[in-house]
Scaffold this motif. Sequence first.
Motif, PDB file in Angstrom:
ATOM      1  N   LYS A 184       0.828  -1.202   0.000  1.00 14.73           N
ATOM      2  CA  LYS A 184       0.000   0.000   0.000  1.00 14.73           C
ATOM      3  C   LYS A 184       0.864   1.254   0.000  1.00 14.73           C
ATOM      4  CE  LYS A 184      -3.569   2.434   2.663  1.00 14.73           C
ATOM      5  NZ  LYS A 184      -4.376   2.450   3.906  1.00 14.73           N
ATOM      6  N   ARG A 185       1.923   1.226   0.811  1.00 13.24           N
ATOM      7  CA  ARG A 185       2.824   2.383   0.871  1.00 13.24           C
ATOM      8  C   ARG A 185       3.583   2.549  -0.442  1.00 13.24           C
ATOM      9  NH1 ARG A 185       3.340   4.793   5.755  1.00 13.24           N
ATOM     10  NH2 ARG A 185       2.548   3.677   7.587  1.00 13.24           N
ATOM     11  N   LEU A 186       3.987   1.429  -1.065  1.00 15.36           N
ATOM     12  CA  LEU A 186       4.654   1.502  -2.366  1.00 15.36           C
ATOM     13  C   LEU A 186       3.712   2.088  -3.416  1.00 15.36           C
ATOM     14  CD1 LEU A 186       6.615  -1.885  -2.627  1.00 15.36           C
ATOM     15  CD2 LEU A 186       7.439   0.318  -1.793  1.00 15.36           C
ATOM     16  N   TYR A 187       2.469   1.642  -3.388  1.00 19.24           N
ATOM     17  CA  TYR A 187       1.473   2.120  -4.336  1.00 19.24           C
ATOM     18  C   TYR A 187       1.240   3.619  -4.165  1.00 19.24           C
ATOM     19  CZ  TYR A 187      -3.101   2.610  -6.620  1.00 19.24           C
ATOM     20  OH  TYR A 187      -4.153   3.013  -7.411  1.00 19.24           O
ATOM     21  N   GLU A 188       1.131   4.066  -2.933  1.00 20.68           N
ATOM     22  CA  GLU A 188       0.909   5.489  -2.662  1.00 20.68           C
ATOM     23  C   GLU A 188       2.117   6.315  -3.088  1.00 20.68           C
ATOM     24  OE1 GLU A 188      -2.094   4.978   1.207  1.00 20.68           O
ATOM     25  OE2 GLU A 188       0.063   5.357   1.499  1.00 20.68           O
ATOM     26  N   PHE A 189       3.325   5.772  -2.849  1.00 17.95           N
ATOM     27  CA  PHE A 189       4.536   6.497  -3.238  1.00 17.95           C
ATOM     28  C   PHE A 189       4.623   6.607  -4.754  1.00 17.95           C
ATOM     29  CE2 PHE A 189       9.009   6.938  -4.291  1.00 17.95           C
ATOM     30  CZ  PHE A 189       9.424   7.915  -3.394  1.00 17.95           C
ATOM     31  N   ARG A 190       4.288   5.521  -5.441  1.00 20.36           N
ATOM     32  CA  ARG A 190       4.311   5.521  -6.912  1.00 20.36           C
ATOM     33  C   ARG A 190       3.377   6.596  -7.453  1.00 20.36           C
ATOM     34  NH1 ARG A 190       0.115   4.928 -10.827  1.00 20.36           N
ATOM     35  NH2 ARG A 190       0.966   3.972 -12.712  1.00 20.36           N
ATOM     36  N   ASN A 191       2.175   6.695  -6.881  1.00 21.69           N
ATOM     37  CA  ASN A 191       1.203   7.683  -7.342  1.00 21.69           C
ATOM     38  C   ASN A 191       1.665   9.105  -7.033  1.00 21.69           C
ATOM     39  OD1 ASN A 191      -0.409   5.596  -8.228  1.00 21.69           O
ATOM     40  ND2 ASN A 191      -1.772   5.623  -6.447  1.00 21.69           N
ATOM     41  N   TRP A 192       2.243   9.297  -5.846  1.00 24.39           N
ATOM     42  CA  TRP A 192       2.748  10.620  -5.489  1.00 24.39           C
ATOM     43  C   TRP A 192       3.864  11.024  -6.444  1.00 24.39           C
ATOM     44  CZ3 TRP A 192       7.872  11.591  -4.140  1.00 24.39           C
ATOM     45  CH2 TRP A 192       8.146  12.934  -3.863  1.00 24.39           C
ATOM     46  N   MET A 193       4.784  10.103  -6.722  1.00 18.92           N
ATOM     47  CA  MET A 193       5.925  10.408  -7.578  1.00 18.92           C
ATOM     48  C   MET A 193       5.484  10.736  -9.001  1.00 18.92           C
ATOM     49  SD  MET A 193       9.525   8.333  -7.697  1.00 18.92           S
ATOM     50  CE  MET A 193       8.699   6.787  -8.086  1.00 18.92           C
ATOM     51  N   ALA A 194       4.456  10.050  -9.499  1.00 18.26           N
ATOM     52  CA  ALA A 194       3.943  10.310 -10.842  1.00 18.26           C
ATOM     53  C   ALA A 194       3.397  11.736 -10.935  1.00 18.26           C
ATOM     54  CB  ALA A 194       2.860   9.301 -11.196  1.00 18.26           C
ATOM     55  N   GLU A 195       2.615  12.122  -9.941  1.00 17.48           N
ATOM     56  CA  GLU A 195       2.029  13.467  -9.925  1.00 17.48           C
ATOM     57  C   GLU A 195       3.101  14.527  -9.704  1.00 17.48           C
ATOM     58  OE1 GLU A 195      -1.421  15.945  -7.447  1.00 17.48           O
ATOM     59  OE2 GLU A 195      -1.247  13.765  -7.250  1.00 17.48           O
ATOM     60  N   PHE A 196       4.022  14.258  -8.800  1.00 23.25           N
ATOM     61  CA  PHE A 196       5.107  15.189  -8.476  1.00 23.25           C
ATOM     62  C   PHE A 196       5.970  15.456  -9.709  1.00 23.25           C
ATOM     63  CE2 PHE A 196       9.354  16.112  -6.728  1.00 23.25           C
ATOM     64  CZ  PHE A 196       9.050  17.137  -5.837  1.00 23.25           C
ATOM     65  N   SER A 197       6.230  14.411 -10.477  1.00 25.86           N
ATOM     66  CA  SER A 197       7.078  14.522 -11.661  1.00 25.86           C
ATOM     67  C   SER A 197       6.428  15.356 -12.757  1.00 25.86           C
ATOM     68  CB  SER A 197       7.401  13.124 -12.202  1.00 25.86           C
ATOM     69  OG  SER A 197       8.121  13.185 -13.412  1.00 25.86           O
ATOM     70  N   LEU A 198       5.108  15.359 -12.821  1.00 25.47           N
ATOM     71  CA  LEU A 198       4.395  16.099 -13.865  1.00 25.47           C
ATOM     72  C   LEU A 198       4.250  17.588 -13.551  1.00 25.47           C
ATOM     73  CD1 LEU A 198       1.512  13.602 -14.740  1.00 25.47           C
ATOM     74  CD2 LEU A 198       3.479  14.200 -16.168  1.00 25.47           C
ATOM     75  N   ASP A 199       4.404  17.962 -12.302  1.00 24.02           N
ATOM     76  CA  ASP A 199       4.222  19.358 -11.888  1.00 24.02           C
ATOM     77  C   ASP A 199       5.309  20.236 -12.531  1.00 24.02           C
ATOM     78  OD1 ASP A 199       3.975  21.804 -10.612  1.00 24.02           O
ATOM     79  OD2 ASP A 199       3.518  20.909  -8.667  1.00 24.02           O
ATOM     80  N   PRO A 200       4.926  21.230 -13.343  1.00 23.99           N
ATOM     81  CA  PRO A 200       5.905  22.099 -14.006  1.00 23.99           C
ATOM     82  C   PRO A 200       6.866  22.778 -13.030  1.00 23.99           C
ATOM     83  CG  PRO A 200       3.709  22.459 -14.894  1.00 23.99           C
ATOM     84  CD  PRO A 200       3.542  21.591 -13.680  1.00 23.99           C
ATOM     85  N   GLN A 201       6.406  23.014 -11.800  1.00 21.34           N
ATOM     86  CA  GLN A 201       7.256  23.667 -10.806  1.00 21.34           C
ATOM     87  C   GLN A 201       8.447  22.796 -10.413  1.00 21.34           C
ATOM     88  OE1 GLN A 201       5.075  25.143  -7.432  1.00 21.34           O
ATOM     89  NE2 GLN A 201       3.472  26.078  -8.682  1.00 21.34           N
ATOM     90  N   ASN A 202       8.334  21.503 -10.677  1.00 27.15           N
ATOM     91  CA  ASN A 202       9.422  20.586 -10.318  1.00 27.15           C
ATOM     92  C   ASN A 202      10.321  20.242 -11.502  1.00 27.15           C
ATOM     93  OD1 ASN A 202       8.487  20.352  -7.637  1.00 27.15           O
ATOM     94  ND2 ASN A 202       6.951  18.850  -8.286  1.00 27.15           N
ATOM     95  N   ARG A 203      10.152  20.986 -12.597  1.00 29.36           N
ATOM     96  CA  ARG A 203      10.932  20.705 -13.805  1.00 29.36           C
ATOM     97  C   ARG A 203      11.762  21.922 -14.202  1.00 29.36           C
ATOM     98  NH1 ARG A 203       7.699  16.392 -16.151  1.00 29.36           N
ATOM     99  NH2 ARG A 203       8.966  16.392 -18.062  1.00 29.36           N
ATOM    100  N   LEU A 204      12.916  21.654 -14.802  1.00 22.58           N
ATOM    101  CA  LEU A 204      13.747  22.708 -15.365  1.00 22.58           C
ATOM    102  C   LEU A 204      13.317  22.950 -16.812  1.00 22.58           C
ATOM    103  CD1 LEU A 204      17.192  21.544 -13.939  1.00 22.58           C
ATOM    104  CD2 LEU A 204      15.903  23.580 -13.255  1.00 22.58           C
ATOM    105  N   PRO A 205      13.574  24.114 -17.363  1.00 20.93           N
ATOM    106  CA  PRO A 205      13.099  24.425 -18.719  1.00 20.93           C
ATOM    107  C   PRO A 205      13.971  23.848 -19.832  1.00 20.93           C
ATOM    108  CG  PRO A 205      14.204  26.329 -17.796  1.00 20.93           C
ATOM    109  CD  PRO A 205      14.153  25.300 -16.696  1.00 20.93           C
ATOM    110  N   PHE A 206      14.934  23.003 -19.490  1.00 21.24           N
ATOM    111  CA  PHE A 206      15.820  22.430 -20.516  1.00 21.24           C
ATOM    112  C   PHE A 206      16.040  20.941 -20.265  1.00 21.24           C
ATOM    113  CE2 PHE A 206      18.267  24.368 -17.120  1.00 21.24           C
ATOM    114  CZ  PHE A 206      19.124  23.351 -16.726  1.00 21.24           C
ATOM    115  N   ARG A 207      16.473  20.262 -21.331  1.00 19.54           N
ATOM    116  CA  ARG A 207      16.734  18.827 -21.258  1.00 19.54           C
ATOM    117  C   ARG A 207      18.191  18.574 -20.887  1.00 19.54           C
ATOM    118  NH1 ARG A 207      14.885  16.849 -27.016  1.00 19.54           N
ATOM    119  NH2 ARG A 207      15.847  18.821 -27.610  1.00 19.54           N
ATOM    120  N   ARG A 208      18.551  17.315 -20.765  1.00 22.73           N
ATOM    121  CA  ARG A 208      19.918  16.993 -20.353  1.00 22.73           C
ATOM    122  C   ARG A 208      20.950  17.352 -21.413  1.00 22.73           C
ATOM    123  NH1 ARG A 208      21.121  15.031 -15.825  1.00 22.73           N
ATOM    124  NH2 ARG A 208      23.195  14.381 -16.523  1.00 22.73           N
TER     125      ARG A 208
END
Length: 343
Positions: free
Chosen positions: A257-281
Amino acid sequence: MEDKVAILQQRLKELFSRFLGQPVVVAYSGGKDSTFLLHNVLVLLEKMRSNPLVVVYADTLVENPLIHQHAMEFLEKVKAYCEDAGIDARILIAQPEVRNTFWVNVIGKGYPMPNHWFRWCQNKLKIQPMKKILEGFSEGILLVAVRTQESVARKKSLSRRLNGMELEKNHLRVFAPIFDFTEEDIWEFLTQNRSPWGEDYSKVINLYKAARGECPLIPEESSGKNGCGSRFGCWVCTVVKEDKTLKNQAQGSEVLKRLYEFRNWMAEFSLDPQNRLPFRRNGKPAINKKGMLSFQARKEILKRLQELEKQTKMQIISTEEIEEIKRIWEEDKRRFSKLLPPP
């Protein structure tokens, strides 16, 4: 069903005789199809003693915990059985190098979570490690448990590539001996037969039942209709919108259950523009300014991941990975110093 199994045994017999003395490499995942294939290979090799056996398991290091545990236990039994039966066998585990693990790519390099358009995980976590192992063989055949009726997409893909039951020709010839078996065929065999060492297949059956939310294994429902289909993979997978397998398994486990919740949190967190830089690697501007994860976002994921380890009492990330992550962070700060916003 007996007739189809006899046909499969004849196919394998012809292959083993054709490549007499050469290694027979079986790709095993822990799922029903590879279990069925490996069972029939073991039974025939015990009789023929014609080829050495190599069983290869791809461990992404973020495998579904239940299927991973089952696979490791099953492979130990395969090893013991082969020793007792006099079958020349090896068990090989393919794992990504530290620089290519899931956590090093996400937390270290700032890769966003995988999706249908950027499925970077498959090559780094599975294909490359498997290729590295298979490159160690100068001859032999590789048997894979793929079937045309797994899905519409798989049927189209295999119909273009299959020549009889052969998929590819390279230094290892690749064959799909169960390409024309149905899911009903597989379940009928596993429910009515015991393993070569005498155990029933209740564990793999129960894994699927748990993944399906205790959906009964009735032949007409087992093909994935009525919501009963299930596939095993990485617990962090976000290529699928919702991991129904992990969600169902989590009903009976606080850890999952905790793994599932973490996976869902990480998916949403990763999509948030505030958590992304404006350039690629590569330093080029990213579409919609959604490039790699920011340093702060990477640190937050690592912090929460280490908290998850304490909560579940599992080792999810290794010391070597953390060291590699911190090395990449320092390297990235120098590499992208001119592109980073002021502190």
